[in-house]
Design a protein around this motif. Structure first.
Motif, PDB file in Angstrom:
ATOM      1  N   GLY A  34       0.807  -1.208   0.000  1.00 19.55           N
ATOM      2  CA  GLY A  34       0.000   0.000   0.000  1.00 19.55           C
ATOM      3  C   GLY A  34       0.842   1.261   0.000  1.00 19.55           C
ATOM      4  N   ARG A  35       0.883   1.926   1.128  1.00 17.78           N
ATOM      5  CA  ARG A  35       1.543   3.221   1.222  1.00 17.78           C
ATOM      6  C   ARG A  35       2.977   3.127   1.733  1.00 17.78           C
ATOM      7  N   ILE A  36       3.769   4.096   1.305  1.00 19.46           N
ATOM      8  CA  ILE A  36       5.116   4.294   1.835  1.00 19.46           C
ATOM      9  C   ILE A  36       5.235   5.767   2.198  1.00 19.46           C
ATOM     10  N   VAL A  37       5.612   6.022   3.439  1.00 20.16           N
ATOM     11  CA  VAL A  37       5.656   7.379   3.979  1.00 20.16           C
ATOM     12  C   VAL A  37       7.073   7.670   4.460  1.00 20.16           C
ATOM     13  N   PHE A  38       7.615   8.816   4.059  1.00 21.36           N
ATOM     14  CA  PHE A  38       8.963   9.177   4.504  1.00 21.36           C
ATOM     15  C   PHE A  38       9.125  10.689   4.477  1.00 21.36           C
ATOM     16  N   ASP A  39      10.200  11.156   5.076  1.00 17.52           N
ATOM     17  CA  ASP A  39      10.492  12.588   5.050  1.00 17.52           C
ATOM     18  C   ASP A  39      11.904  12.805   4.501  1.00 17.52           C
ATOM     19  N   THR A  40      12.152  14.025   4.045  1.00 17.41           N
ATOM     20  CA  THR A  40      13.479  14.401   3.569  1.00 17.41           C
ATOM     21  C   THR A  40      13.830  15.786   4.073  1.00 17.41           C
ATOM     22  N   PHE A  41      15.120  16.033   4.213  1.00 16.69           N
ATOM     23  CA  PHE A  41      15.621  17.387   4.451  1.00 16.69           C
ATOM     24  C   PHE A  41      15.937  17.987   3.080  1.00 16.69           C
ATOM     25  N   ASN A  42      15.606  19.257   2.920  1.00 15.68           N
ATOM     26  CA  ASN A  42      15.592  19.855   1.592  1.00 15.68           C
ATOM     27  C   ASN A  42      16.847  20.653   1.259  1.00 15.68           C
ATOM     28  N   ARG A  43      17.236  20.511   0.003  1.00 15.80           N
ATOM     29  CA  ARG A  43      18.475  21.119  -0.473  1.00 15.80           C
ATOM     30  C   ARG A  43      18.420  22.652  -0.450  1.00 15.80           C
ATOM     31  N   PHE A  44      17.350  23.223  -0.919  1.00 11.90           N
ATOM     32  CA  PHE A  44      17.260  24.677  -1.039  1.00 11.90           C
ATOM     33  C   PHE A  44      16.500  25.235   0.163  1.00 11.90           C
ATOM     34  N   SER A  45      17.145  25.167   1.327  1.00  7.11           N
ATOM     35  CA  SER A  45      16.499  25.575   2.569  1.00  7.11           C
ATOM     36  C   SER A  45      17.542  26.099   3.542  1.00  7.11           C
ATOM     37  N   THR A  46      17.066  26.564   4.689  1.00  8.65           N
ATOM     38  CA  THR A  46      17.985  27.071   5.711  1.00  8.65           C
ATOM     39  C   THR A  46      18.890  25.972   6.248  1.00  8.65           C
ATOM     40  N   ARG A  47      18.469  24.724   6.144  1.00 13.56           N
ATOM     41  CA  ARG A  47      19.324  23.639   6.640  1.00 13.56           C
ATOM     42  C   ARG A  47      20.643  23.575   5.885  1.00 13.56           C
ATOM     43  N   SER A  48      20.635  23.943   4.621  1.00  9.14           N
ATOM     44  CA  SER A  48      21.857  23.884   3.820  1.00  9.14           C
ATOM     45  C   SER A  48      22.929  24.825   4.351  1.00  9.14           C
ATOM     46  N   ARG A 108      12.630  17.703  -7.082  1.00 12.61           N
ATOM     47  CA  ARG A 108      12.761  16.902  -8.304  1.00 12.61           C
ATOM     48  C   ARG A 108      13.459  15.576  -8.021  1.00 12.61           C
ATOM     49  N   GLU A 109      14.438  15.593  -7.129  1.00 14.02           N
ATOM     50  CA  GLU A 109      15.131  14.351  -6.790  1.00 14.02           C
ATOM     51  C   GLU A 109      14.186  13.362  -6.124  1.00 14.02           C
ATOM     52  N   VAL A 110      13.331  13.863  -5.233  1.00 13.89           N
ATOM     53  CA  VAL A 110      12.380  12.977  -4.569  1.00 13.89           C
ATOM     54  C   VAL A 110      11.376  12.430  -5.576  1.00 13.89           C
ATOM     55  N   GLU A 111      10.900  13.281  -6.465  1.00 14.17           N
ATOM     56  CA  GLU A 111       9.967  12.823  -7.500  1.00 14.17           C
ATOM     57  C   GLU A 111      10.604  11.744  -8.372  1.00 14.17           C
ATOM     58  N   ALA A 112      11.875  11.944  -8.726  1.00 15.97           N
ATOM     59  CA  ALA A 112      12.582  10.948  -9.538  1.00 15.97           C
ATOM     60  C   ALA A 112      12.797   9.662  -8.754  1.00 15.97           C
ATOM     61  N   LEU A 113      13.078   9.795  -7.467  1.00 11.32           N
ATOM     62  CA  LEU A 113      13.279   8.632  -6.612  1.00 11.32           C
ATOM     63  C   LEU A 113      11.992   7.807  -6.531  1.00 11.32           C
ATOM     64  N   ALA A 114      10.868   8.474  -6.317  1.00  9.90           N
ATOM     65  CA  ALA A 114       9.585   7.773  -6.265  1.00  9.90           C
ATOM     66  C   ALA A 114       9.272   7.125  -7.608  1.00  9.90           C
ATOM     67  N   ASP A 115       9.523   7.851  -8.680  1.00  9.32           N
ATOM     68  CA  ASP A 115       9.228   7.331 -10.016  1.00  9.32           C
ATOM     69  C   ASP A 115      10.059   6.093 -10.331  1.00  9.32           C
ATOM     70  N   SER A 116      11.281   6.051  -9.821  1.00  8.82           N
ATOM     71  CA  SER A 116      12.152   4.900 -10.090  1.00  8.82           C
ATOM     72  C   SER A 116      11.603   3.611  -9.496  1.00  8.82           C
ATOM     73  N   GLN A 117      10.718   3.744  -8.494  1.00  8.77           N
ATOM     74  CA  GLN A 117      10.127   2.567  -7.853  1.00  8.77           C
ATOM     75  C   GLN A 117       8.640   2.429  -8.169  1.00  8.77           C
ATOM     76  N   ASP A 118       8.192   3.139  -9.203  1.00 13.05           N
ATOM     77  CA  ASP A 118       6.784   3.094  -9.612  1.00 13.05           C
ATOM     78  C   ASP A 118       5.851   3.474  -8.461  1.00 13.05           C
ATOM     79  N   LEU A 119       6.241   4.543  -7.763  1.00 12.77           N
ATOM     80  CA  LEU A 119       5.434   5.070  -6.673  1.00 12.77           C
ATOM     81  C   LEU A 119       4.840   6.407  -7.084  1.00 12.77           C
ATOM     82  N   GLU A 120       3.601   6.602  -6.717  1.00 18.29           N
ATOM     83  CA  GLU A 120       2.936   7.875  -6.980  1.00 18.29           C
ATOM     84  C   GLU A 120       2.912   8.700  -5.702  1.00 18.29           C
ATOM     85  N   ILE A 121       3.345   9.940  -5.778  1.00 18.71           N
ATOM     86  CA  ILE A 121       3.263  10.846  -4.630  1.00 18.71           C
ATOM     87  C   ILE A 121       1.834  11.355  -4.538  1.00 18.71           C
ATOM     88  N   VAL A 122       1.133  10.952  -3.475  1.00 17.59           N
ATOM     89  CA  VAL A 122      -0.275  11.333  -3.324  1.00 17.59           C
ATOM     90  C   VAL A 122      -0.448  12.505  -2.370  1.00 17.59           C
TER      91      VAL A 122
END
Length: 235
Positions: free
Chosen positions: A140-154, A170-184
């Motif tokens: 079913g679902r896969i849920v995760f978080d990421t720290f972002n490149r273009f942010s104060t954390r950088s 874009r990297e996260v979208e490509a990562l999801a797409d590589s595993q046939d996952l749709e970001i809902v």
């Protein structure tokens, strides 16, 4: 994984929650838990796996709301903390802690309704391989978080003991797409980075959070958010 030896130390496990989720860090804890619940609720009757569960912040919460939950982590010391917390919370009957490697999950294909990984992908040396394992065991679902490149954390990421892997959207979208996952669903938050809240006294943390949330509500300002919460489903 980055910092694997550091993470498994007994003294790190003993102090982990207090150092990260006390003082202003309580606001981080509340926001992360809300993101997880938004993604996985309702939990009744669902079989859920949390990868890198640590001391059980999310596993205990999900078990308390009716989920049949497994928490997996590489650190025996973290898992022991989680088991003690689960006993105190009265959810041990529906929550199992297992020591294991996220790169080789000890479960059959399509075993869980949902797989959750919080505070994980910023340390992943091969995020695509880890996500592939998560996809293998989820139906079913896969849920995760990421720290972002273009942010104060950088700005200060280089100064952290282990650093963090930062992602563009874009990297996260490509990562999801590589595993046939749709970001809902995708939620972007914390214009002001986590580290600032952790060192902020309680009486200042809430006003600081209101300022950060106010800035983030401005159109397109969420592009500066330091954290993103992603909900994906199998296509």
């Amino acid at each position: 994984m980055k910092g694997q030896e550091w993470y498994q130390a007994d003294d790190i496990a003993a102090e982990y929650d207090d150092k990260r989720f006390s003082r202003g860090g309580q606001l981080i804890d509340q926001r992360e838990k809300r993101a997880v619940l938004d993604a996985v609720s309702p939990l009744e009757g669902k079989r859920v796996l949390e990868i890198a569960c640590g001391t059980g912040r999310f596993t205990i919460m999900m078990a308390d709301r009716g989920g049949d939950v497994v928490g997996l982590d590489i650190s025996a010391a973290m898992l022991q903390q989680g088991r003690e917390k689960a006993d105190r919370a009265g959810v041990s009957d529906t929550l199992e802690f297992i020591r294991g490697d996220a790169a080789r999950l000890p479960f059959p294909d399509d075993h869980f309704d949902c797989v959750v990984a919080m505070r994980f992908f910023h340390l992943a040396d091969d995020p695509q391989a880890f996500l592939a394992e998560m996809r293998r065991v989820s139906r079913g679902r896969i849920v995760f978080d990421t720290f972002n490149r273009f942010s104060t954390r950088s700005i200060y990421n280089w100064a952290l003991p282990m650093g963090s892997r930062l992602y563009s959207r874009r990297e996260v979208e490509a990562l999801a797409d590589s595993q046939d996952l749709e970001i809902v669903d995708a939620q972007h938050d914390f214009i002001l980075p986590y580290g600032l809240y952790r060192i902020t006294p309680n009486f200042l943390a809430s006003p600081l959070r209101r300022v950060g949330s106010g800035v983030g509500s401005i159109p397109k300002a969420d592009r500066l958010a330091s954290v993103s919460f992603w909900t994906t489903e199998l296509e």
